[in-house]
Design a protein around this motif. Structure first.
Motif, PDB file in Angstrom:
ATOM      1  N   ASP A 109      71.489 -13.838  42.452  1.00 36.78           N
ATOM      2  CA  ASP A 109      70.912 -14.877  43.325  1.00 36.78           C
ATOM      3  C   ASP A 109      70.519 -14.125  44.600  1.00 36.78           C
ATOM      4  O   ASP A 109      71.355 -13.894  45.465  1.00 36.78           O
ATOM      5  N   LEU A 110      69.257 -13.722  44.662  1.00 33.79           N
ATOM      6  CA  LEU A 110      68.852 -12.672  45.607  1.00 33.79           C
ATOM      7  C   LEU A 110      68.786 -13.149  47.060  1.00 33.79           C
ATOM      8  O   LEU A 110      68.904 -14.325  47.359  1.00 33.79           O
ATOM      9  N   GLY A 111      68.566 -12.180  47.930  1.00 36.89           N
ATOM     10  CA  GLY A 111      68.338 -12.497  49.347  1.00 36.89           C
ATOM     11  C   GLY A 111      69.615 -12.542  50.158  1.00 36.89           C
ATOM     12  O   GLY A 111      70.612 -11.914  49.816  1.00 36.89           O
ATOM     13  N   VAL A 112      69.546 -13.284  51.266  1.00 35.97           N
ATOM     14  CA  VAL A 112      70.685 -13.345  52.185  1.00 35.97           C
ATOM     15  C   VAL A 112      71.383 -14.694  52.058  1.00 35.97           C
ATOM     16  O   VAL A 112      70.810 -15.657  51.576  1.00 35.97           O
TER      17      VAL A 112
ATOM     18  N   GLY B 159      78.168 -13.850  47.443  1.00 34.54           N
ATOM     19  CA  GLY B 159      77.904 -14.720  48.606  1.00 34.54           C
ATOM     20  C   GLY B 159      79.083 -15.645  48.853  1.00 34.54           C
ATOM     21  O   GLY B 159      80.229 -15.207  48.964  1.00 34.54           O
ATOM     22  N   GLY B 160      78.839 -16.944  48.888  1.00 33.39           N
ATOM     23  CA  GLY B 160      79.905 -17.924  49.096  1.00 33.39           C
ATOM     24  C   GLY B 160      80.661 -18.249  47.823  1.00 33.39           C
ATOM     25  O   GLY B 160      81.472 -19.183  47.800  1.00 33.39           O
ATOM     26  N   ALA B 161      80.381 -17.527  46.745  1.00 35.84           N
ATOM     27  CA  ALA B 161      81.083 -17.621  45.452  1.00 35.84           C
ATOM     28  C   ALA B 161      80.852 -18.951  44.731  1.00 35.84           C
ATOM     29  O   ALA B 161      81.640 -19.337  43.861  1.00 35.84           O
TER      30      ALA B 161
ATOM     31  N   ARG C 272      77.214  -6.762  48.368  1.00 29.44           N
ATOM     32  CA  ARG C 272      77.149  -5.628  49.292  1.00 29.44           C
ATOM     33  C   ARG C 272      77.883  -5.940  50.582  1.00 29.44           C
ATOM     34  O   ARG C 272      78.218  -5.058  51.348  1.00 29.44           O
ATOM     35  N   ASP C 273      78.074  -7.231  50.812  1.00 32.73           N
ATOM     36  CA  ASP C 273      78.651  -7.677  52.066  1.00 32.73           C
ATOM     37  C   ASP C 273      80.174  -7.791  51.936  1.00 32.73           C
ATOM     38  O   ASP C 273      80.674  -8.636  51.181  1.00 32.73           O
ATOM     39  N   GLY C 274      80.892  -6.945  52.677  1.00 34.35           N
ATOM     40  CA  GLY C 274      82.349  -6.946  52.591  1.00 34.35           C
ATOM     41  C   GLY C 274      82.964  -8.270  53.016  1.00 34.35           C
ATOM     42  O   GLY C 274      83.982  -8.693  52.469  1.00 34.35           O
TER      43      GLY C 274
HETATM   44  C1  LIG Z   1      71.834 -16.085  48.271  1.00 33.45           C
HETATM   45  S1  LIG Z   1      73.332 -15.260  48.566  1.00 33.45           S
HETATM   46  C2  LIG Z   1      74.274 -15.576  47.140  1.00 33.45           C
HETATM   47  C3  LIG Z   1      74.969 -16.901  47.152  1.00 33.45           C
HETATM   48  C4  LIG Z   1      75.917 -17.140  46.000  1.00 33.45           C
HETATM   49  N1  LIG Z   1      75.236 -17.130  44.732  1.00 33.45           N
HETATM   50  C5  LIG Z   1      76.668 -18.442  46.179  1.00 33.45           C
HETATM   51  O1  LIG Z   1      76.718 -19.230  45.240  1.00 33.45           O
HETATM   52  O2  LIG Z   1      77.236 -18.669  47.251  1.00 33.45           O
HETATM   53  C6  LIG Z   1      72.886 -13.604  48.340  1.00 33.45           C
HETATM   54  C7  LIG Z   1      74.022 -12.617  48.449  1.00 33.45           C
HETATM   55  O3  LIG Z   1      73.625 -11.462  47.740  1.00 33.45           O
HETATM   56  C8  LIG Z   1      74.052 -10.331  48.417  1.00 33.45           C
HETATM   57  N2  LIG Z   1      73.178  -9.243  47.960  1.00 33.45           N
HETATM   58  C9  LIG Z   1      71.852  -9.106  48.143  1.00 33.45           C
HETATM   59  N3  LIG Z   1      71.413  -7.998  47.535  1.00 33.45           N
HETATM   60  C10 LIG Z   1      72.488  -7.428  46.921  1.00 33.45           C
HETATM   61  C11 LIG Z   1      72.674  -6.267  46.122  1.00 33.45           C
HETATM   62  N4  LIG Z   1      71.659  -5.444  45.848  1.00 33.45           N
HETATM   63  N5  LIG Z   1      73.903  -6.005  45.638  1.00 33.45           N
HETATM   64  C12 LIG Z   1      74.949  -6.838  45.916  1.00 33.45           C
HETATM   65  N6  LIG Z   1      74.838  -7.935  46.688  1.00 33.45           N
HETATM   66  C13 LIG Z   1      73.620  -8.227  47.182  1.00 33.45           C
HETATM   67  C14 LIG Z   1      73.946 -10.677  49.877  1.00 33.45           C
HETATM   68  O4  LIG Z   1      74.828  -9.898  50.639  1.00 33.45           O
HETATM   69  C15 LIG Z   1      74.336 -12.162  49.854  1.00 33.45           C
HETATM   70  O5  LIG Z   1      75.714 -12.327  50.102  1.00 33.45           O
END
Ligand SMILES: C[S@@+](CC[C@H](N)C(=O)[O-])C[C@H]1O[C@@H](n2cnc3c(N)ncnc32)[C@H](O)[C@@H]1O
Length: 310
Positions: A100-103, A32-34, A55-57
């Protein structure tokens, strides 16, 4: 491109669960936002290592310079599903994994990603845009039964059948192309009538879970995490709804048992002993503290579960 900003949820609790240390090797399966990735790298300075994926490039490309600024040479990140992590991360070599699941907020905020009924955008919802299946494919192509099943199983939508039938009827006149088009149909069929949540909330959640096969990925991801962890390593999973939490709880319960059984039901006579693979580090789910709840509305539904590899 707008700034890629996501407020990380439960960072302190994740650090407390993984206890990063210099020389340790960690995995962030949802960059995500790392935010978690950066916190883990900082806490394991100067020699901790991070494998990261999303999963998100767009998330991965944003994470590279963000992490590179402070932690150059201490991480490898790629675009991919965490379910496939055991294919590129060495088996039995890691001290901690966080999911850290979800979007992420940027996914929800960018109208063209099609995740939100609040923005007009294409009915897309793919986390990985290299995938071909989109929400529009499901909404325009799935039968009423299949749509109702998605709405019920992944959204808990009580009106799943009625809404599915209405969608199938409506699409005879014109294809569903946009988020607002779908949201407006649902608004017409299920007016808000003083309810807090928008009537399309559950339908959008359900479609997103189906498009991205989130439940299948989670089950495979938990297994992959156990493969890459070393004995004593920790797995920390943050869930945002009861479906996800149930999968994590059931996985943990199964892996912490000292036996397996054949068939659907656990009958004592049919148990076969085997050493458990995992143990619960905390029995109950950990919730965000009051300060975080005040500061970040998204954290309200977050629950952290922590397992340790035996
Ligand atoms: C809640 S955000 C993560 C935020 C991150 N932990 C942060 O500190 O910024 C969830 C991210 O997980 C990714 N994601 C969800 N399911 C995934 C999967 N099965 N494999 C890889 N990435 C996944 C989404 O694309 C999204 O960018």
């Amino acid at each position: 491109m707008p700034d890629f900003v996501h407020k990380t949820v439960m960072a302190a609790e994740v650090l407390n669960a993984l206890k990063p240390r210099p020389g340790g090797r960690y995995v962030d399966g949802t960059l995500g936002g790392a935010g978690h990735a950066a916190a883990i790298l900082a806490a394991s300075s100067p020699t901790g290592w991070l494998f990261g994926c999303d999963r998100d490039g767009i998330a991965v490309e944003a994470a590279k310079p963000r992490l590179g600024e402070k932690f150059a040479g201490r991480f490898e990140v790629r675009q991919g599903n965490f379910a496939d992590m055991a294919g590129w991360i060495p088996a039995g070599g890691c001290d901690g994994v966080v999911l850290d699941l979800g979007v992420s907020s940027p996914q929800l905020d960018l109208a063209e990603r099609g995740f939100s009924f609040q923005h007009e955008g294409p009915l897309d919802m793919r986390m990985d845009t290299r995938q071909s299946l989109t929400a529009a494919d499901l909404v325009n192509g799935a039968g009423a039964e299949e749509l109702a099943k998605i709405f019920w199983e992944f959204g808990g939508e009580r009106e799943s059948r009625r809404l599915a039938r209405a969608i199938v009827e409506d699409r005879k006149r014109r294809r569903f192309e946009t988020t607002r088009q779908l949201a407006e149909l649902i608004e017409r069929l299920s007016p808000r009538r003083g309810k807090k949540a928008h009537p399309a909330t559950k339908i959008f959640q359900a479609l997103r879970i189906a498009v991205n096969d989130e439940m299948g990925s989670l089950k495979r991801g938990l297994e992959a995490a156990v493969q890459v962890l070393k004995p004593g390593g920790r797995l920390a999973v943050i869930t945002f709804h009861s479906l996800e939490d149930r999968v994590v709880k059931e996985f943990g319960r199964e892996e912490a048992r000292a036996y397996t059984f054949s068939g659907e039901v656990d009958v004592p006579e049919l148990r076969r002993p085997r050493p458990p693979a995992l143990k619960w580090v905390t029995r109950k789910a950990i919730r965000p503290g009051a300060e975080e709840l005040d500061d970040n509305p998204r954290s309200r539904s977050a629950q952290l579960r922590v397992l340790g590899k035996i």
